[in-house]
Design a protein around this motif. Sequence first.
Motif, PDB file in Angstrom:
ATOM      1  N   VAL A 108      59.665  61.461  66.702  1.00  0.00           N
ATOM      2  CA  VAL A 108      58.213  61.659  66.821  1.00  0.00           C
ATOM      3  C   VAL A 108      57.499  60.399  67.281  1.00  0.00           C
ATOM      4  O   VAL A 108      56.367  60.462  67.753  1.00  0.00           O
ATOM      5  N   ARG A 118      53.549  63.206  60.607  1.00  0.00           N
ATOM      6  CA  ARG A 118      53.943  63.657  61.941  1.00  0.00           C
ATOM      7  C   ARG A 118      55.321  64.320  61.925  1.00  0.00           C
ATOM      8  O   ARG A 118      55.569  65.268  62.677  1.00  0.00           O
ATOM      9  N   ARG A 121      54.880  67.871  60.585  1.00  0.00           N
ATOM     10  CA  ARG A 121      54.288  68.704  61.627  1.00  0.00           C
ATOM     11  C   ARG A 121      55.331  69.085  62.690  1.00  0.00           C
ATOM     12  O   ARG A 121      55.403  70.240  63.114  1.00  0.00           O
ATOM     13  N   SER A 178      54.678  63.955  71.947  1.00  0.00           N
ATOM     14  CA  SER A 178      53.468  63.802  71.135  1.00  0.00           C
ATOM     15  C   SER A 178      52.388  64.780  71.574  1.00  0.00           C
ATOM     16  O   SER A 178      51.349  64.897  70.933  1.00  0.00           O
ATOM     17  N   LEU A 201      49.995  66.316  67.654  1.00  0.00           N
ATOM     18  CA  LEU A 201      50.923  65.222  67.415  1.00  0.00           C
ATOM     19  C   LEU A 201      50.569  64.039  68.299  1.00  0.00           C
ATOM     20  O   LEU A 201      51.109  62.962  68.154  1.00  0.00           O
TER      21      LEU A 201
END
Length: 227
Positions: A108, A118, A121, A178, A201
């Motif tokens: 991530v 993050r 998610r 992202s 993200l």
Amino acid sequence: MTFSNGRLNLWGLPKDFLEDIKMKLNDLCAHFVPLLELPLSDFTELLRALKEQSDHFDITKYPEMIERSALYDDSGVNAEILKARAGPGGGLNADPFLAAFFLTALLVNGGRKDVAHRTWRAWHMHVAGSVLTGWGDNPKFDIKTCPLTGQHLFGNAFKVILGDEHIARTIEEIRISSAQFAEIQYDGGAVSRFEGSGHKLRSSTGVSTTIALSGAAIASIADLLKQ
């Protein structure tokens, strides 16, 4: 003394002994150093940050997700996943779930201060094309699944891949962006795409990045986990 799928054959040995001989997450991270060409400090610092922020692995931290919690009941992620047994033979056992979770955190990208948020998610991104509408007593779900793994969530698909060396060998690349999506590329260019559910993200700079893990690395990690 012989092994099968990482488990000692039944010789009447104590359960604690069998736990002690399993590969630990820290040991797996040491294998990552030459495999992913990153310093060990990157992995130890990431694991420390995830442990410190483990309260973010509780779905109650995400109010907009609670109404759809039934979709995430089988994700395996909770605030206890990085709590290890203390003492001799303690530590976190390296299994496909923890390996996939840790690698998701690595992919991530971004700063450490919100890496748990993050990672949660990203793990819970769903297969593109799924319809998640409605709330309360009248939710409407049209759930798609990954054709390779049969899973709805990205993290669960990643776990299945690392748990099956035959599937792992079909992978060409796994990537997380992202910009709210992840992709599993396999078997001559087929792609299974996962997307975030109304969340972002993307970094605060407005610049999106994509980090990828090669198929060769994934196959090697799956082989390590079965030892």
